[in-house]
Motif scaffolding. Structure first.
Motif, PDB file in Angstrom:
ATOM      1  N   GLN A 182      -1.924  -1.908   6.363  1.00  0.00           N
ATOM      2  CA  GLN A 182      -0.527  -2.162   6.707  1.00  0.00           C
ATOM      3  C   GLN A 182      -0.075  -3.537   6.219  1.00  0.00           C
ATOM      4  O   GLN A 182       1.041  -3.708   5.745  1.00  0.00           O
ATOM      5  CB  GLN A 182      -0.331  -2.060   8.224  1.00  0.00           C
ATOM      6  CG  GLN A 182       1.118  -2.236   8.653  1.00  0.00           C
ATOM      7  CD  GLN A 182       1.269  -2.470  10.142  1.00  0.00           C
ATOM      8  OE1 GLN A 182       0.388  -3.030  10.783  1.00  0.00           O
ATOM      9  NE2 GLN A 182       2.379  -2.028  10.706  1.00  0.00           N
ATOM     10  N   GLY A 183      -0.980  -4.523   6.319  1.00  0.00           N
ATOM     11  CA  GLY A 183      -0.625  -5.887   5.962  1.00  0.00           C
ATOM     12  C   GLY A 183      -0.568  -6.165   4.475  1.00  0.00           C
ATOM     13  O   GLY A 183       0.167  -7.058   4.038  1.00  0.00           O
ATOM     14  N   ILE A 184      -1.324  -5.415   3.677  1.00  0.00           N
ATOM     15  CA  ILE A 184      -1.386  -5.712   2.243  1.00  0.00           C
ATOM     16  C   ILE A 184      -0.424  -4.852   1.417  1.00  0.00           C
ATOM     17  O   ILE A 184      -0.281  -5.071   0.208  1.00  0.00           O
ATOM     18  CB  ILE A 184      -2.815  -5.542   1.688  1.00  0.00           C
ATOM     19  CG1 ILE A 184      -3.280  -4.095   1.802  1.00  0.00           C
ATOM     20  CG2 ILE A 184      -3.783  -6.491   2.397  1.00  0.00           C
ATOM     21  CD1 ILE A 184      -4.653  -3.839   1.213  1.00  0.00           C
ATOM     22  N   LEU A 185       0.245  -3.870   2.053  1.00  0.00           N
ATOM     23  CA  LEU A 185       1.183  -3.016   1.336  1.00  0.00           C
ATOM     24  C   LEU A 185       2.629  -3.338   1.717  1.00  0.00           C
ATOM     25  O   LEU A 185       2.892  -3.848   2.811  1.00  0.00           O
ATOM     26  CB  LEU A 185       0.910  -1.538   1.638  1.00  0.00           C
ATOM     27  CG  LEU A 185      -0.387  -0.937   1.107  1.00  0.00           C
ATOM     28  CD1 LEU A 185      -0.468   0.534   1.485  1.00  0.00           C
ATOM     29  CD2 LEU A 185      -0.514  -1.095  -0.401  1.00  0.00           C
ATOM     30  N   LYS A 186       3.546  -3.002   0.831  1.00  0.00           N
ATOM     31  CA  LYS A 186       4.967  -3.092   1.145  1.00  0.00           C
ATOM     32  C   LYS A 186       5.383  -1.833   1.917  1.00  0.00           C
ATOM     33  O   LYS A 186       4.733  -0.795   1.828  1.00  0.00           O
ATOM     34  CB  LYS A 186       5.789  -3.212  -0.144  1.00  0.00           C
ATOM     35  CG  LYS A 186       5.505  -4.474  -0.954  1.00  0.00           C
ATOM     36  CD  LYS A 186       6.327  -4.499  -2.230  1.00  0.00           C
ATOM     37  CE  LYS A 186       5.855  -3.425  -3.192  1.00  0.00           C
ATOM     38  NZ  LYS A 186       6.550  -3.509  -4.510  1.00  0.00           N
ATOM     39  N   LYS A 187       6.474  -1.966   2.663  1.00  0.00           N
ATOM     40  CA  LYS A 187       6.941  -0.853   3.500  1.00  0.00           C
ATOM     41  C   LYS A 187       7.190   0.406   2.675  1.00  0.00           C
ATOM     42  O   LYS A 187       6.914   1.526   3.132  1.00  0.00           O
ATOM     43  CB  LYS A 187       8.220  -1.266   4.241  1.00  0.00           C
ATOM     44  CG  LYS A 187       8.647  -0.305   5.323  1.00  0.00           C
ATOM     45  CD  LYS A 187       9.823  -0.865   6.116  1.00  0.00           C
ATOM     46  CE  LYS A 187      10.223   0.077   7.238  1.00  0.00           C
ATOM     47  NZ  LYS A 187      11.342  -0.454   8.052  1.00  0.00           N
ATOM     48  N   ASP A 188       7.673   0.235   1.452  1.00  0.00           N
ATOM     49  CA  ASP A 188       7.969   1.390   0.599  1.00  0.00           C
ATOM     50  C   ASP A 188       6.703   2.116   0.141  1.00  0.00           C
ATOM     51  O   ASP A 188       6.786   3.257  -0.357  1.00  0.00           O
ATOM     52  CB  ASP A 188       8.765   0.952  -0.638  1.00  0.00           C
ATOM     53  CG  ASP A 188      10.161   0.445  -0.286  1.00  0.00           C
ATOM     54  OD1 ASP A 188      10.633   0.770   0.816  1.00  0.00           O
ATOM     55  OD2 ASP A 188      10.752  -0.283  -1.110  1.00  0.00           O
ATOM     56  N   ASP A 189       5.545   1.462   0.273  1.00  0.00           N
ATOM     57  CA  ASP A 189       4.290   2.049  -0.199  1.00  0.00           C
ATOM     58  C   ASP A 189       3.554   2.844   0.881  1.00  0.00           C
ATOM     59  O   ASP A 189       2.533   3.482   0.587  1.00  0.00           O
ATOM     60  CB  ASP A 189       3.347   0.950  -0.718  1.00  0.00           C
ATOM     61  CG  ASP A 189       3.858   0.299  -1.993  1.00  0.00           C
ATOM     62  OD1 ASP A 189       4.553   0.993  -2.758  1.00  0.00           O
ATOM     63  OD2 ASP A 189       3.581  -0.901  -2.209  1.00  0.00           O
ATOM     64  N   TYR A 190       4.033   2.786   2.127  1.00  0.00           N
ATOM     65  CA  TYR A 190       3.298   3.431   3.217  1.00  0.00           C
ATOM     66  C   TYR A 190       3.166   4.945   3.018  1.00  0.00           C
ATOM     67  O   TYR A 190       2.092   5.518   3.230  1.00  0.00           O
ATOM     68  CB  TYR A 190       3.972   3.156   4.559  1.00  0.00           C
ATOM     69  CG  TYR A 190       3.895   1.712   5.019  1.00  0.00           C
ATOM     70  CD1 TYR A 190       2.827   0.897   4.657  1.00  0.00           C
ATOM     71  CD2 TYR A 190       4.903   1.167   5.813  1.00  0.00           C
ATOM     72  CE1 TYR A 190       2.764  -0.421   5.066  1.00  0.00           C
ATOM     73  CE2 TYR A 190       4.847  -0.158   6.236  1.00  0.00           C
ATOM     74  CZ  TYR A 190       3.769  -0.945   5.861  1.00  0.00           C
ATOM     75  OH  TYR A 190       3.711  -2.258   6.268  1.00  0.00           O
TER      76      TYR A 190
END
Length: 427
Positions: free
Chosen positions: A129-137
């Motif tokens: 969760q911390g290393i990705l951008k919200k659009d990548d979830y």
């Protein structure tokens, strides 16, 4: 495909993804080989297979109150790293226990190994969760679903193949090596302190009983105050029933109804059919997630899959059973990608460990109850067809429940996010 390529350019995510893959691969091969070892050696005692699955799910209830707290308070990277190492050591211990041949010792080691593994996923999910951008979830959720489909395609086949060729001990050696590779990949990650320790740096001696209890309470009330999270959590309880049923139902269907003489060979075929359906469904769900709302994806998946799971109890012919199982498996990724892509965007990163720490035990509680129920009632009180009706009905009921609640709570959550962003920007 472009989204997948972009997300893999994040080296930390790539390492975490591969670590998760190798850890699950070894565990799947070892557990599958061990279940067939029991069915082969104790063919007149199917309860042993259910007990094996119980030893995978039941430990969650023993550690759930500290799993999420540790993932939020301690170094998430170290937690995941040491989980893999300890799991490798316990896999070696399991080999010794099998050689001794005392079933209580074997199940005790399985219980301990499973308890240790329960600490891995909240820590790993928190880092992702911390290393990705919200659009990548949602893309990450799609990749996780693809991995799951590959396990369904090849996991049981690899486990059975390992059991046939190198025996239960050889399968467990693969288990050990996979955990070690996963540990090395976790160690190679270079992750910011804020992601590894979102609530600041703590040591074990800092975690008093009062602090851990307060943290657990704060996570519990965080979920209760968020209507959307609370509603999703109710569904997770039923998903545990589904997981518990599917962990043994296909093998039981083959062994006790459709192919009693060749259930091992056809288990591989069923795994390929189911995994192929999941793989195709993963691509369909990834495309649909860009065109419809995630809660719609979840609802459609639940109702369609539940209906076909009930239908799969009807055929007395192996071919038609596989056709219906294939169709039902296509709908499952809609549920998993919908939830997996949604959860990280609605949970505070500082609370992710505790939220995951609540979800997993809730699912495992219902999964354990389901396996215990199957152990006691099958085949004396319930037929294999009745088990498929039970699981399919649970999926449909949750789908209808979500249809009545998720659209409303999703809209409220979006409005709350807009207000929060406006306040943060000073509007």
């Amino acid at each position: 495909m472009k989204k997948f390529k972009e997300i893999f350019q994040n080296r930390n995510y790539l390492r975490l993804f591969l670590a998760n893959f190798t850890s699950q691969l070894g565990s799947t091969i070892g557990l599958t080989a061990f279940m067939f070892y029991l069915l082969d050696r104790f063919s007149d005692q199917p309860a042993y297979a259910s007990i094996t699955e119980l030893m995978y799910s039941l430990p969650t209830l023993a550690v759930f109150f500290i799993v999420g707290v540790l993932a939020d308070r301690m170094d998430r990277q170290k937690i995941a790293y040491y989980c893999d190492w300890i799991s490798a050591i316990l896999s070696l211990t399991l080999m010794v226990a099998i050689y001794v041949g005392w079933m209580p010792l074997i199940f005790a080691v399985l219980f301990l190994r499973s308890a240790v593994q329960k600490f891995f996923f909240p820590a790993e999910h928190g880092m992702v969760q911390g290393i990705l951008k919200k659009d990548d979830y949602t893309t990450a959720a799609g990749l996780n679903q693809l991995v799951m489909s590959l396990f369904m395609l090849f996991g049981n086949g690899f486990g059975i193949f390992a059991y046939w060729t190198v025996g239960i001990y050889g399968a467990l050696v693969v288990d050990v090596l996979s955990f070690l590779i996963s540990a090395l990949l976790i160690r190679a990650c270079k992750i910011d302190d804020m992601v590894r320790m979102p609530n600041g740096k703590h040591r074990i001696k800092d975690l008093s009983r009062k602090m851990m209890l307060d943290d657990f309470k704060s996570g519990f009330f965080y979920i209760l105050k968020n209507k959307l999270l609370r509603t999703l959590l109710i569904g997770f309880f039923v998903f545990g029933v589904v997981n518990g049923g599917f962990s043994v139902m296909p093998v039981f269907m083959l062994k006790y109804k459709l192919a009693p003489e060749m259930y091992e060979q056809f288990s591989i075929v069923i795994g390929v059919v189911f995994g192929t359906g999941i793989l195709i469904g993963s691509f369909i769900a990834s495309l649909l997630s860009q065109k419809i709302k995630l809660y719609q994806l979840i609802i459609y998946g639940l109702i369609v899959t539940g209906g076909f799971v009930i239908c799969s109890s009807v055929p007395n012919n192996l071919f038609w059973f596989m056709v219906i199982i294939f169709i039902s498996s296509v709908g499952l990724p809609l549920i998993n990608i919908g939830i997996g892509g949604w959860m990280p965007s609605i949970v505070d990163p500082k609370m992710m460990g505790r939220v995951q720490g609540m979800i997993t035990p809730l699912m495992m509680l219902s999964q354990s109850l389901t396996l215990g129920f199957i152990t006691v009632t099958f085949p004396k009180l319930l037929s294999i067809e009745a088990l498929y009706w039970l699981v399919g009905s649970c999926l449909i009921i949750v789908g209808i429940f979500y249809l009545c609640t998720l659209p409303k709570y999703s809209s409220e959550n979006e409005q709350s996010d807009v207000i929060t962003e406006a306040k943060e920007s000073g509007v």
